[in-house]
Scaffold this motif. Structure first.
Motif, PDB file in Angstrom:
ATOM      1  N   ARG A 175      -8.176 -11.095  -3.888  1.00 41.17           N
ATOM      2  CA  ARG A 175      -8.467 -12.206  -5.068  1.00 41.17           C
ATOM      3  C   ARG A 175      -7.358 -12.229  -5.597  1.00 41.17           C
ATOM      4  O   ARG A 175      -5.935 -12.909  -5.801  1.00 41.17           O
ATOM      5  CB  ARG A 175      -9.092 -13.175  -5.702  1.00 41.17           C
ATOM      6  N   GLU A 176      -6.797 -10.840  -5.839  1.00 42.82           N
ATOM      7  CA  GLU A 176      -5.688 -10.282  -7.359  1.00 42.82           C
ATOM      8  C   GLU A 176      -4.324 -10.376  -6.316  1.00 42.82           C
ATOM      9  O   GLU A 176      -3.119 -10.960  -6.764  1.00 42.82           O
ATOM     10  CB  GLU A 176      -5.666  -9.034  -7.757  1.00 42.82           C
ATOM     11  N   LYS A 177      -4.427  -9.853  -5.161  1.00 43.24           N
ATOM     12  CA  LYS A 177      -3.328  -9.710  -3.950  1.00 43.24           C
ATOM     13  C   LYS A 177      -3.012 -10.981  -3.252  1.00 43.24           C
ATOM     14  O   LYS A 177      -1.995 -11.117  -2.923  1.00 43.24           O
ATOM     15  CB  LYS A 177      -3.440  -8.291  -3.323  1.00 43.24           C
ATOM     16  N   GLY A 178      -4.250 -11.605  -2.961  1.00 39.48           N
ATOM     17  CA  GLY A 178      -4.080 -12.048  -2.544  1.00 39.48           C
ATOM     18  C   GLY A 178      -4.008 -12.694  -1.313  1.00 39.48           C
ATOM     19  O   GLY A 178      -3.128 -13.108   0.194  1.00 39.48           O
ATOM     20  N   ILE A 179      -4.516 -11.451  -0.670  1.00 40.20           N
ATOM     21  CA  ILE A 179      -4.346 -11.232   0.588  1.00 40.20           C
ATOM     22  C   ILE A 179      -5.918 -10.629   0.781  1.00 40.20           C
ATOM     23  O   ILE A 179      -6.121 -10.262   0.018  1.00 40.20           O
ATOM     24  CB  ILE A 179      -3.367  -9.330   0.995  1.00 40.20           C
ATOM     25  N   THR A 180      -6.323 -10.542   2.547  1.00 40.22           N
ATOM     26  CA  THR A 180      -7.338 -10.187   3.466  1.00 40.22           C
ATOM     27  C   THR A 180      -7.392  -8.558   3.386  1.00 40.22           C
ATOM     28  O   THR A 180      -6.403  -8.335   4.380  1.00 40.22           O
ATOM     29  CB  THR A 180      -7.429 -11.431   4.114  1.00 40.22           C
TER      30      THR A 180
ATOM     31  N   HIS B 261      -2.092   0.565   2.449  1.00 35.63           N
ATOM     32  CA  HIS B 261      -3.570   0.373   3.082  1.00 35.63           C
ATOM     33  C   HIS B 261      -4.121   1.946   2.093  1.00 35.63           C
ATOM     34  O   HIS B 261      -5.261   1.989   1.503  1.00 35.63           O
ATOM     35  CB  HIS B 261      -3.955   1.175   4.293  1.00 35.63           C
ATOM     36  N   MET B 262      -3.134   2.916   1.548  1.00 33.37           N
ATOM     37  CA  MET B 262      -3.439   3.799   0.885  1.00 33.37           C
ATOM     38  C   MET B 262      -3.922   3.823  -0.249  1.00 33.37           C
ATOM     39  O   MET B 262      -3.924   4.188  -1.649  1.00 33.37           O
ATOM     40  CB  MET B 262      -1.786   4.441   1.217  1.00 33.37           C
ATOM     41  N   GLU B 263      -2.956   2.734  -1.388  1.00 34.83           N
ATOM     42  CA  GLU B 263      -2.477   2.001  -3.074  1.00 34.83           C
ATOM     43  C   GLU B 263      -3.847   1.314  -2.892  1.00 34.83           C
ATOM     44  O   GLU B 263      -4.440   0.910  -3.842  1.00 34.83           O
ATOM     45  CB  GLU B 263      -2.043   1.160  -2.536  1.00 34.83           C
ATOM     46  N   ILE B 264      -4.021   0.800  -1.916  1.00 38.27           N
ATOM     47  CA  ILE B 264      -5.342  -0.231  -2.228  1.00 38.27           C
ATOM     48  C   ILE B 264      -6.931   0.156  -2.026  1.00 38.27           C
ATOM     49  O   ILE B 264      -8.193   0.566  -2.493  1.00 38.27           O
ATOM     50  CB  ILE B 264      -6.198  -1.137  -0.429  1.00 38.27           C
ATOM     51  N   ILE B 265      -6.903   1.998  -1.140  1.00 36.91           N
ATOM     52  CA  ILE B 265      -8.112   2.859  -1.257  1.00 36.91           C
ATOM     53  C   ILE B 265      -8.124   3.296  -2.501  1.00 36.91           C
ATOM     54  O   ILE B 265      -9.408   3.894  -3.410  1.00 36.91           O
ATOM     55  CB  ILE B 265      -7.841   3.587   0.062  1.00 36.91           C
ATOM     56  N   GLN B 266      -6.560   4.015  -3.221  1.00 35.64           N
ATOM     57  CA  GLN B 266      -6.763   4.401  -4.460  1.00 35.64           C
ATOM     58  C   GLN B 266      -7.436   3.198  -5.756  1.00 35.64           C
ATOM     59  O   GLN B 266      -7.870   4.266  -6.397  1.00 35.64           O
ATOM     60  CB  GLN B 266      -5.659   4.836  -4.881  1.00 35.64           C
TER      61      GLN B 266
END
Length: 596
Positions: A48-53, A346-351
């Motif tokens: 929701r914050e980043k507006g991406i799925t 992807h790396m940023e999201i996992i962190q």
């Protein structure tokens, strides 16, 4: 089965997939008005914050068409290049796809790459132009682009607006008329494809699957084909906004099964489920393994939190099958994991997910790609980590991975894009005009060069008018060296990097300057050096914090001051020998943001 349709929505990032999915759910009354919210299928705060799925989400829609009841299984997919693995899994469970194109932006790189994925899976494509109610909509131009790309007729293209709900009725009727019904024999042995799984702390692991043939009933003894493990189907059902229990699922259905599995490693996405009594002959084909592009180390801040981090990584891998990891130790950071990611986002999201969902504070090391090194005896080593690089004196050659990059932009930005790609050691392969206002550039580039900041630079150089997609090619010989960072002569292995010799000196100098800003001052002088082998290529000093020991000497002989300063100097020297330098988390992250 003739009343079931399985479809997904594919598009470039920000072309309105989730909004269109919202309208479809609203129009078919799958979701009550009370539960309705924007991006209803994106259930992670991050999405929701980043507006991406980030995750593909499956949901079942019931729809009455010409007096007949139809079941539509919708799988919403991500649009960012880093999550194309999620898209490939969703496509494996469908017979058709809505290809969404933004009327104000036209066809973008990710639209094309997702379209090719869908065509490889023999899906029926329904082109939809979205956002037709916006001021900048270029409907005739975008129609021409789609006709040229797919070769369809103009009347096949649907016009819609996810925001206002225009054209939703036509989309639903086209799904029923144009997407083929699922094929499969209910009397054959059970064959179901696992396309996703999630971890629930109360129920264990919930497996999402699509039945290709046969019937799965509650209480059946089932077996996972590739792992060979056996379970009992405690609960099966379909995916509405919440899970709805059913007694049986037949060929063509999409649903979930709960078997009480607790161990994350027992479920492999892409595996086939079959029954123990009447097993199928072979696994379902056409599902590929994930190929990580970027590698980085993840370490717990507190060394005794390692076991807890391992559990969290296992649970996260369940929810995100594209994450791969293995054990790693570092002199500076202790025990941790070497993780493979599909890209920097992807790396940023996992962190972020580790910190939010599992309360884990972690240190991430410098990301790098995997190289192939051959030593003088002809032994070939795959290098995922700078510490695995053989000694330079025994090294014969190093090969680095190359990718084929496809960039679509406006003609006025060709010069900027060329400059950027050639600076990143890119080779221009092809340049062609899709339409008079859209140009496609194809480059062969080393993956190392696009890992850090390529995408951000491309966006800023083209004012956001460039879209970018890539796929791996092969490994090519290159002059790659290992650069170490020394603090007071000691190597900090977590800051080592593998880099092209031509860029090593500049990179080393920038890194030393950045570390000088970030490392806290100590009671002794700290020397920061960047070295390739035994050769120092850059150096910075952090001066010591000094107490004014001569403050109490006012007047009198100069030799008293000298004596005190000499004593202080010896103390600093001794302190430097036994003192060690603490490296804060920001220093590891600084490497990623060197050009800021």
């Amino acid at each position: 089965m003739k009343n079931i349709r399985n479809f997904c929505i594919i598009a470039h990032i920000d072309h309105g997939k989730s909004t269109l999915a919202d309208r479809l759910l609203e129009h078919t009354k799958t979701i009550s008005e009370r539960d309705m919210q924007a991006q209803v299928l994106d259930n992670m705060d991050l999405e929701r914050e980043k507006g991406i799925t980030i995750k593909s989400h499956a949901i079942q829609i019931n729809y009455l068409y010409k007096g007949e009841k139809f079941i539509l299984n919708l799988i919403d997919t991500p649009g960012h290049v880093d999550f194309s693995y999620e898209v490939s899994r969703a496509l494996a469970a469908c017979e058709g796809a809505l290809l969404l194109v933004d009327a104000t932006q036209g066809i973008q790189a990710q639209t094309i790459s997702n379209l090719y994925l869908a065509i490889d899976n023999n899906l029926e494509i329904i082109p939809v132009i979205n956002k037709i109610d916006m001021d900048g909509a270029m409907i005739p131009e975008v129609q021409d682009q789609i006709i040229e790309l797919i070769g369809c007729k103009e009347e096949d293209i649907l016009l819609a607006s996810g925001k206002t709900g225009i054209g939703i009725e036509q989309i639903l009727s086209s799904i029923i008329e144009r997407i083929p019904e699922p094929k499969g024999d209910e009397k054959a042995p059970l064959q179901a494809l696992i396309f996703d799984s999630v971890f629930n702390s109360f129920r264990g692991i919930i497996v999402y699957f699509r039945v290709f043939s046969g019937v799965l009933r509650k209480g059946d003894k089932i077996k996972f084909f590739n792992t060979g493990l056996e379970y009992e189907a405690d609960e099966i059902g379909v995916l509405k906004l919440d899970m709805e229990v059913r007694n049986e699922l037949k060929a063509g259905d999409v649903g979930y099964v709960i078997t009480g599995i607790k161990n994350a490693r027992e479920v492999k996405v892409g595996d086939t489920i079959t029954t123990m009594i009447n097993p199928c002959k072979g696994a379902i084909k056409g599902f590929e393994d994930v190929k990580p592009m970027v590698f980085a180390g993840i370490f717990p801040v507190e060394t005794d939190a390692f076991e807890e981090l391992r559990d969290c990584m296992d649970k996260l891998q369940l929810n995100d099958a594209s994450l791969t990891f293995e054990l790693e130790t570092s002199q500076a950071l202790g025990f941790g994991f070497r993780c493979g990611f599909l890209g920097m986002l992807h790396m940023e999201i996992i962190q972020e997910r580790l910190e939010r969902e599992f309360n884990q504070t972690v240190i991430t090391t410098v990301p790098n790609v995997s190289f192939i090194a051959t030593d003088s005896k002809g032994v070939v080593v795959k290098v995922n980590n700078p510490t695995e690089m053989p000694d330079p004196t025994k090294l014969e050659k190093v090969e680095e991975p190359f990718i084929r990059a496809q960039i679509i932009s406006k003609p006025e930005y060709i010069g900027n894009i060329m400059t950027l790609c050639i600076n990143k050691r890119g080779i221009l392969i092809n340049q062609g005009y899709l339409t008079p206002t859209r140009v496609e550039l194809t480059f062969d580039m080393p993956l190392t060069e696009i890992v850090f900041d390529f995408y951000d630079k491309l966006k800023s150089m083209t004012r956001g008018y460039a879209s970018f997609d890539y796929h791996p090619l092969d490994y090519r010989e290159s002059d790659i060296v290992k650069m170490d960072i020394l603090l007071n002569g000691d190597k900090v292995d977590a800051l080592s990097a593998l880099i092209h010799r031509g860029r090593a000196q500049e990179f080393g100098r920038k890194l030393c300057e950045k570390l000088k800003e970030l490392l806290p001052r100590q009671q002794f002088q700290i020397a920061i050096q960047a070295a390739i082998g035994a050769k120092i290529v850059a150096r910075e000093n952090i001066s010591a914090m000094r107490k004014d020991v001569t403050a109490k000497c006012y007047g009198g002989d100069i030799s008293r001051k000298r004596k005190l300063l000499q004593k202080q100097k010896e103390g600093k020297k001794r302190m430097r020998q036994i003192g060690n330098v603490e490296v804060p988390q920001e220093a590891f992250l600084a490497v990623l943001k060197l050009d800021d």
